[in-house]
Design a protein around this motif. Structure first.
Motif, short mmCIF file in Angstrom:
data_model
loop_
_atom_site.label_atom_id
_atom_site.label_comp_id
_atom_site.label_asym_id
_atom_site.label_seq_id
_atom_site.Cartn_x
_atom_site.Cartn_y
_atom_site.Cartn_z
N THR A 133 26.05 38.85 33.70
CA THR A 133 24.92 39.63 34.51
C THR A 133 25.46 39.84 35.81
N LEU A 134 25.55 41.14 36.18
CA LEU A 134 25.91 41.42 37.58
C LEU A 134 24.61 41.70 38.43
N ASN A 135 24.73 40.88 39.78
CA ASN A 135 23.34 40.98 40.59
C ASN A 135 24.01 41.97 41.53
N THR A 136 23.45 43.27 41.75
CA THR A 136 23.79 44.21 42.59
C THR A 136 22.96 44.80 43.54
N SER A 137 23.35 45.72 44.33
CA SER A 137 22.39 46.36 45.20
C SER A 137 21.49 47.29 44.60
N VAL A 138 21.68 47.49 43.21
CA VAL A 138 20.72 48.55 42.67
C VAL A 138 20.00 47.85 41.55
N GLY A 139 20.07 46.68 41.48
CA GLY A 139 19.43 45.69 40.59
C GLY A 139 20.30 44.91 39.65
N GLU A 140 19.87 44.31 38.78
CA GLU A 140 20.81 43.41 37.64
C GLU A 140 21.34 44.26 36.69
N LEU A 141 22.40 44.25 36.20
CA LEU A 141 23.14 44.87 35.25
C LEU A 141 23.65 44.01 34.41
N HIS A 142 23.05 44.08 33.13
CA HIS A 142 23.39 43.18 31.87
C HIS A 142 24.34 43.66 30.87
N PHE A 143 25.66 43.04 30.99
CA PHE A 143 26.67 43.41 29.76
C PHE A 143 26.70 42.22 28.87
N THR A 144 27.01 42.68 27.63
CA THR A 144 27.27 41.86 26.47
C THR A 144 28.57 42.40 26.04
N LEU A 145 29.68 41.31 26.38
CA LEU A 145 30.95 41.19 26.05
C LEU A 145 31.23 40.62 24.60
#
Length: 288
Positions: A133-145
């Motif tokens: 999970t990336l907590n960013t200035s435009v919201g959370e971005l969720h990756f699945t590696l």
């Protein structure tokens, strides 16, 4: 022949020679003018080629480069005409890897943009997934590696996450053209040329395709993977030269769509540059 007639003929011949010399000089002047014009045209063409090469040269690429802060602000021509909404099938190898693969991380010539240790060399499992999970200035971005796709890449990415390498960085590049729609991140220097101080080999295969929702590594040529990665939020007419190592969920793509629709601050072209809406990565966490 009278003297008068002879003098008249001499005068005619003299006048003819003068006319011929004038005509020759005029011809030479025309030739010189044409030559100069040709040289100017060639120089202009060469200059145009040099400009094009300069504008399309970068260090890392989803193809790289950092936006020019003096470039004009985003306008209608700096935004995507359209973004596909259908999420592409998750990449899958036609021929699975062995249960374990050998990973190697070599020190690169360029120093690390942010101090970090390279992962240990050795065997790693080529199976399993890892949520990030990336907590960013435009919201959370969720990756699945996906380690079945690129186990060495996943190992490196998780190592960087664990060392907080991505924390406090920004996504430095956005492309909004019809043929390439990606958001590129992973360079603490924000220049498009930074990395972790090490590199590792590509994990690609001929059938690899990129589409909306694919997560892949940026590079500056074969086997130059480091820390920069990109999210394909739309179209991506790329050759299978960039290691795909996971996917991005629907909600995250919709957040990136908003960034894309706000446009870019152009660098070398109207559809490639820094996002007009900054994407600041505050923290990145991986599920334990």
């Amino acid at each position: 022949m009278s003297r008068k007639t002879h003098e008249h003929q001499l005068a005619q011949r003299k006048a003819q020679r003068q006319a011929e010399r004038q005509a020759e000089r005029a011809k030479q002047r025309r030739m010189v003018a044409v030559t100069i014009a040709s040289i100017i045209a060639v120089v202009a063409v060469i200059g145009g080629v040099v400009v094009l090469i300069a504008k399309n040269t970068g260090n890392d690429t989803a193809v790289g480069g950092s936006p020019d802060p003096s470039a004009p602000a985003a306008g209608a021509e700096n935004k995507p005409v359209s973004i596909p909404t259908a999420i592409a099938p998750a990449p899958k190898r036609a021929k699975p890897l062995a249960a374990e693969v050998d990973c190697s991380y070599a020190k690169s010539a360029e120093p690390a943009s942010k101090k970090v240790d390279a992962p240990a060399n050795g065997k790693v499992k080529a199976s399993g997934t890892s949520p990030v999970t990336l907590n960013t200035s435009v919201g959370e971005l969720h990756f699945t590696l996906d380690s079945a796709l690129a186990p060495c890449t996943v190992k490196s990415f998780l190592s960087l996450v664990g060392q907080k390498y991505f924390d406090g960085t920004s996504c430095h590049r956005l492309t909004v053209g019809d043929g390439l729609q990606v958001l590129q991140c992973g360079d603490p220097s924000g220049t498009g040329s930074g990395g972790p101080g090490y590199s590792f080999k590509d994990e690609v295969y001929p059938e690899l395709k990129y589409g909306r929702g694919v997560l892949a590594m940026a590079n500056s040529g074969p086997n130059t993977n480091g820390s920069q990665f990109f999210v394909v939020y739309g179209n991506a007419g790329l050759p299978p030269s960039y290691t795909a190592f996971g996917t991005v969920d629907k909600a995250s793509l919709e957040a990136i769509d908003k960034v894309a629709n706000a446009g870019v601050v152009p660098q070398g072209g109207p559809t490639d540059g820094k996002p007009a809406t900054p994407v600041e990565i505050k923290t990145v966490t991986a599920a334990s």
